[in-house]
Structure formats: structure tokens, C-alpha cells
Design a protein around this motif. Structure first.
Motif, short mmCIF file in Angstrom:
data_model
loop_
_atom_site.label_atom_id
_atom_site.label_comp_id
_atom_site.label_asym_id
_atom_site.label_seq_id
_atom_site.Cartn_x
_atom_site.Cartn_y
_atom_site.Cartn_z
N LYS A 213 -52.44 -12.65 -79.26
CA LYS A 213 -53.30 -12.66 -77.92
C LYS A 213 -51.88 -12.16 -76.69
N GLU A 214 -52.13 -11.92 -75.31
CA GLU A 214 -50.76 -11.43 -74.72
C GLU A 214 -50.55 -13.05 -74.29
N ASN A 215 -49.14 -13.53 -74.39
CA ASN A 215 -48.33 -14.20 -74.32
C ASN A 215 -48.84 -15.67 -75.51
N GLU A 216 -49.40 -15.43 -76.34
CA GLU A 216 -49.07 -16.02 -77.18
C GLU A 216 -48.74 -15.82 -78.78
N ARG A 217 -47.65 -16.72 -79.21
CA ARG A 217 -47.04 -16.47 -80.32
C ARG A 217 -47.63 -16.86 -81.60
N ILE A 218 -47.07 -16.34 -82.84
CA ILE A 218 -46.95 -15.83 -83.88
C ILE A 218 -46.71 -16.90 -84.72
N ARG A 219 -46.97 -18.57 -85.17
CA ARG A 219 -46.59 -19.37 -85.92
C ARG A 219 -45.64 -19.10 -86.61
N GLN A 220 -44.49 -19.07 -87.62
CA GLN A 220 -44.03 -18.40 -88.03
C GLN A 220 -43.85 -19.89 -89.43
N PHE A 221 -42.93 -20.74 -88.82
CA PHE A 221 -42.28 -21.50 -89.26
C PHE A 221 -43.26 -22.98 -89.91
N LEU A 222 -42.97 -24.04 -91.02
CA LEU A 222 -43.52 -25.41 -91.02
C LEU A 222 -43.40 -26.44 -90.20
N ASP A 223 -42.35 -26.37 -90.14
CA ASP A 223 -41.36 -28.04 -89.13
C ASP A 223 -41.08 -26.98 -87.78
N THR A 224 -41.85 -27.81 -86.81
CA THR A 224 -41.83 -27.56 -85.77
C THR A 224 -40.58 -28.48 -84.55
N CYS A 225 -39.94 -28.14 -83.67
CA CYS A 225 -39.48 -28.47 -82.11
C CYS A 225 -40.10 -28.80 -81.45
N PHE A 226 -40.06 -30.75 -81.05
CA PHE A 226 -41.29 -30.62 -79.58
C PHE A 226 -40.15 -30.22 -79.01
N VAL A 227 -40.52 -29.89 -77.19
CA VAL A 227 -39.26 -29.82 -76.19
C VAL A 227 -40.33 -30.19 -75.12
N MET A 228 -39.08 -31.02 -74.50
CA MET A 228 -39.52 -31.78 -73.33
C MET A 228 -38.66 -31.68 -72.26
N MET A 229 -39.41 -30.46 -71.30
CA MET A 229 -38.48 -30.17 -70.21
C MET A 229 -39.80 -29.97 -69.19
#
Length: 369
Positions: A213-229
Motif C-alpha cells: 500500500k502507499e507509504n508501506e514498504r515490503i520487508r526484504q531482510f531478516l535482520d532489523t535495525c531499530f531507528v531511534m529519532m
């Protein structure tokens, strides 16, 4: 007053036998588990350990167990994990003396030749469990009923033992939640089953590319990187246009706090993401209080964190010796430079995590007191 009619003893015994048989039928006691006790995400630890620790080659159960943090290959938790991995079709081999090897589904997930191959393999792993596939077909495109009715349906129509039905529901719903982002499906509603979790055309049976959907990404990778901002118009643009591509280039799936849709405590959800991510990214611009709180959780979890900031004064003095990227939006090509540096720093942090963990947490990471 009329005397009560006595029920013959043999009728009482017969009634007890009927009740006992009915209870035994709805119980799983003494029966083998026909579905995994562990979620797909948890079970992938087995396949990933084989890929990461032994280049995808078969491993002895004892060595694999140690790689996963189990001292004894006979540990029941390790054996449950092995069996779950087998039931998903990720690996073959179970038992304390077994040699465990990757199967094709597991290989396509942990070492795919394309993101599409991984997406389809995850769906195949889910459907490799017959009970999951049948329930998915039954509820496809519908909301799952309330727990009581869902439990009764599983017991009556799918022969899930009554004493195992809660485990089934927990694992089934966890798997749906995990797979949906890879298929480009919304994960906001945890209580619904999509018509197709692999983008399949139900009329033709062919698999088509999933559409987000618009503004929704398709996940590609198993490992995540949590972003704090911080959140806000400009920071949101930095995240979408700079950080997301940079993080993916480093081989991680970016996740930010405002993308978490599960019910429950916000702090618990953040802690879960911190715990899952091998590497984290923190933009300290403006000394945002929420960012620093999440950073404290990350350090408590002994996680490597890469820092960015538009002003070095926003970075606490005792953290400036770690991996810090200072960017200046007045410089030409600052966004491209920032993106490249974030990618490089994240890759390095994965290889040498201790250099992105401050003391005394670094010593705890090494098991020192």
C-alpha cells in the motif's frame, strides 16, 4: 413422597467411560505434536545458525546447540526448536546425536538469490504445516473470531487438542504477523487472515508480485535495525529518503517506533525491537528525550548503536568516542554523504559490535563482571 429411582451401577460405569473417552479425544496427552511449538521467526534461528556459523553446511546437534546458546544438545528447549524447524521444512535432523542440515525452504530464506525468493519461501514454510495451511484456507480474507469461538472451531473442525489450542493460536497469529510485511500486506490488523499471504491469484493459482500500500514498504531482510529519532516533517523525510535506503544497503530492515502497530505497552514493543535488532541507529539531533530513553534501553541490552547528529554538541561527551556521524545540511550533497556513511558504519558495527557499545556495558557483553 416418591422414592428416587436408583441408576444402575453398570449405567454409571458406562457414562463415565463415555465421558473419559470424550475428554481423551480432546486432549493431546500422549500424542505427538503435529504443529510447531515455536514460531517461524524463532525457528529460523536454527537455519540461520547453520548458514552463519558453518557456511550452510550440515552441523552436529551438539555444535548447533552451542551456537544457539544451549549447553546440552538434549536440552528440551533446543529439541523443541529443532523439531519446529523440521516441521516448517527449514531443516532436517532432530535428536541429541543428529546431524542437522538445511532444506531447500530454509536455504531460500537465509541465503536467497532475490528478495522475492525469500518472500515465497517464508510462505512455503508457513504452509508446510498442514494445520496452518488448512486454517489459512478456511479464514482467508476474514477476521479471526473471538478467542472462545476460534478455540472451539479449532478443536471441533481441525482436531486441535483442547490443551494445545492456545499454543496453536499464539504460534499461528505470530506467524501471520511476521510474514505479512514480507508479502507487502498491512500488519496493522493482527486479527485477520489475508486472502493470500503470497500475492497468489486465487483463480489462476499463479503467484504474482506483492503490492504494498502507499507509504508501506515490503520487508526484504531478516535482520532489523531499530531507528531511534525524533518524529516530524523533516525528520520523517530524512528517515524515508536517507536512512531507509542506507540501512537496507547495509543489509538490514529499518524499523521505527511509529511503525509498530501491535497492541500493548509502547515501551514493551520498543524493548522487543531493541532486543531483536543486531545493530541500531540513533539520530541525537535536538537531544530528544524519547530518543535518549530508547538509547538507554539499547545500552542496557548491550546493543551496538551508530549515532548521527546535525550538531556534535547534541552528542553526550562520554559517547563521542563511539561511532558518530555528524552531518551538515548546508553542505553540498550532504544527504548522499550521510547515506553512504550510515551504510558503512552499520556494516562495521555488525562486524565489530564492541566498538559501538560504551563501558561498562561492553564488559558485560564479554561476560566480565
Amino acid at each position: 413422597m416418591a422414592a428416587k429411582k436408583k441408576v444402575p451401577q453398570k449405567n454409571k460405569i458406562a457414562a463415565k467411560k463415555v465421558a473419559s473417552k470424550a475428554k481423551a479425544k480432546s486432549s493431546g496427552k500422549g500424542k505427538a505434536w503435529t504443529f510447531p511449538k515455536n514460531s517461524l521467526e524463532e525457528s529460523l534461528r536454527v537455519a540461520r545458525a547453520i548458514e552463519d556459523k558453518n557456511a550452510g553446511n550440515p552441523m552436529r546437534a551438539a555444535d548447533l546447540g552451542r551456537a544457539l546458546g544451549f549447553n546440552r544438545p538434549a536440552d528440551w528447549r533446543f529439541q523443541d526448536l529443532l523439531k519446529s524447524s523440521n516441521q516448517y521444512g527449514l531443516t532436517s535432523g532432530s535428536g541429541a546425536n543428529a546431524t542437522v542440515e538445511l532444506d531447500s525452504i530454509g536455504e531460500d530464506i537465509v541465503a536467497p538469490s532475490s528478495s522475492g525468493q525469500r518472500q515465497q519461501a517464508l510462505v512455503n514454510a508457513f504452509r508446510n504445516v498442514e494445520e496452518f495451511r488448512k486454517v489459512e484456507d478456511f479464514y482467508g480474507g476474514k477476521r479471526l473470531p473471538e478467542d472462545e469461538f476460534f478455540e472451539n472451531t479449532l478443536v471441533r473442525d481441525f482436531s486441535i487438542p483442547r490443551d494445545r489450542v492456545r499454543t496453536f493460536i499464539d504460534v499461528f497469529t505470530s506467524n501471520l504477523k511476521y510474514i505479512k510485511p514480507f508479502a507487502g500486506l498491512s500488519s496493522e490488523s493482527e486479527s485477520s487472515v489475508p486472502e493470500s499471504i503470497d500475492g497468489a491469484d486465487n483463480n489462476s493459482g499463479k503467484t504474482i508480485a506483492p503490492k504494498a500500500k502507499e507509504n508501506e514498504r515490503i520487508r526484504q531482510f531478516l535482520d532489523t535495525c531499530f531507528v531511534m529519532m525524533p518524529f516530524g516533517e523533516w525528520f520523517n523525510r530524512y528517515y524515508q529518503e536517507i536512512y531507509v535506503p542506507a540501512i537496507r544497503e547495509a543489509g538490514f530492515e529499518p524499523v521505527r517506533g511509529d511503525e509498530l502497530f501491535t497492541t500493548g505497552s509502547v515501551v514493551e514493543q520498543i524493548w522487543e525491537q531493541v532486543a531483536k535488532s543486531p545493530v541500531l541507529l540513533a539520530d541525537l539531533t535536538g537531544k530528544n528525550a524519547n530518543v535518549f530513553y530508547e538509547l538507554g534501553l539499547a545500552h542496557a541490552a548491550r546493543k551496538p548503536v551508530v549515532f548521527t547528529a546535525s550538531n556534535i554538541e547534541d552528542v553526550p561527551f562520554d559517547l563521542r568516542h563511539l561511532r558518530v556521524i555528524v552531518y551538515d545540511i548546508r553542505e553540498p550533497n550532504w544527504a548522499e554523504k550521510l547515506s553512504n556513511e550510515v551504510t558503512e558504519y552499520l556494516k562495521n558495527a555488525k562486524i565489530e559490535p564492541e566498538k559501538s557499545i560504551p563501558q561498562p556495558f561492553r564488559d558485560f557483553q564479554n561476560g566480565e563482571e
